[in-house]
Design a protein around this motif. Structure first.
Motif, PDB file in Angstrom:
ATOM      1  N   ASP A  40       1.138   4.067  -3.038  1.00 55.49           N
ATOM      2  CA  ASP A  40       0.914   5.495  -2.765  1.00 55.49           C
ATOM      3  C   ASP A  40       2.085   6.337  -3.269  1.00 55.49           C
ATOM      4  O   ASP A  40       1.883   7.388  -3.876  1.00 55.49           O
ATOM      5  CB  ASP A  40       0.707   5.738  -1.268  1.00 55.49           C
ATOM      6  CG  ASP A  40      -0.633   5.217  -0.761  1.00 55.49           C
ATOM      7  OD1 ASP A  40      -1.529   4.935  -1.591  1.00 55.49           O
ATOM      8  OD2 ASP A  40      -0.788   5.096   0.474  1.00 55.49           O
TER       9      ASP A  40
ATOM     10  N   GLU B  50       0.829  -1.211   0.000  1.00 53.92           N
ATOM     11  CA  GLU B  50       0.000   0.000   0.000  1.00 53.92           C
ATOM     12  C   GLU B  50       0.867   1.266   0.000  1.00 53.92           C
ATOM     13  O   GLU B  50       0.613   2.203  -0.760  1.00 53.92           O
ATOM     14  CB  GLU B  50      -0.936  -0.002   1.205  1.00 53.92           C
ATOM     15  CG  GLU B  50      -1.874   1.191   1.242  1.00 53.92           C
ATOM     16  CD  GLU B  50      -2.811   1.166   2.441  1.00 53.92           C
ATOM     17  OE1 GLU B  50      -3.458   2.198   2.659  1.00 53.92           O
ATOM     18  OE2 GLU B  50      -2.892   0.141   3.139  1.00 53.92           O
ATOM     19  N   LYS B  51       1.899   1.297   0.830  1.00 48.01           N
ATOM     20  CA  LYS B  51       2.792   2.461   0.885  1.00 48.01           C
ATOM     21  C   LYS B  51       3.561   2.617  -0.426  1.00 48.01           C
ATOM     22  O   LYS B  51       3.778   3.729  -0.903  1.00 48.01           O
ATOM     23  CB  LYS B  51       3.768   2.338   2.054  1.00 48.01           C
ATOM     24  CG  LYS B  51       3.115   2.520   3.398  1.00 48.01           C
ATOM     25  CD  LYS B  51       4.112   2.394   4.527  1.00 48.01           C
ATOM     26  CE  LYS B  51       3.421   2.555   5.871  1.00 48.01           C
ATOM     27  NZ  LYS B  51       4.349   2.444   6.982  1.00 48.01           N
TER      28      LYS B  51
ATOM     29  N   LYS C 138       2.110   6.367  -7.155  1.00 54.84           N
ATOM     30  CA  LYS C 138       1.054   7.241  -7.677  1.00 54.84           C
ATOM     31  C   LYS C 138       1.458   8.704  -7.563  1.00 54.84           C
ATOM     32  O   LYS C 138       1.240   9.490  -8.491  1.00 54.84           O
ATOM     33  CB  LYS C 138      -0.257   7.007  -6.922  1.00 54.84           C
ATOM     34  CG  LYS C 138      -0.969   5.743  -7.317  1.00 54.84           C
ATOM     35  CD  LYS C 138      -2.272   5.622  -6.525  1.00 54.84           C
ATOM     36  CE  LYS C 138      -3.094   4.442  -6.934  1.00 54.84           C
ATOM     37  NZ  LYS C 138      -4.359   4.352  -6.186  1.00 54.84           N
TER      38      LYS C 138
END
Length: 80
Positions: free
Chosen positions: A42, A38-39, A45
């Motif tokens: 992020d 997830e990190k 992105k």
């Protein structure tokens, strides 16, 4: 015409606490190493959004493409 900057989120093959990496296509060195996917997504992105044309390619733990995100205008004009 600008080229799209592609950032890959993939499993990190090194041993340690950083299981995921973000690496821009064509670079030898990773842009970042992360504890979880997830990190890493992020971060990728955020980097892709800063580029005029950006793309994020997310792989699963086996290295198979799972998801893609594209940012900016499409550089190719095609007749529909």
């Amino acid at each position: 015409m600008s080229k799209r900057k592609v950032f890959f989120v993939s499993p990190n093959s090194g041993n340690g606490e950083r299981d995921w990496k973000v690496k821009m296509k064509g670079n030898q060195k990773a842009s970042g190493l992360f504890e979880n996917k997830e990190k890493a997504v992020d971060c990728a992105k955020a980097l892709a959004k800063k580029a005029l044309l950006g793309q994020v390619v997310v792989q699963n733990k086996k290295g198979i493409i799972q998801t893609e995100f594209t940012y900016g205008s499409d550089p190719e004009k095609t007749k529909g």
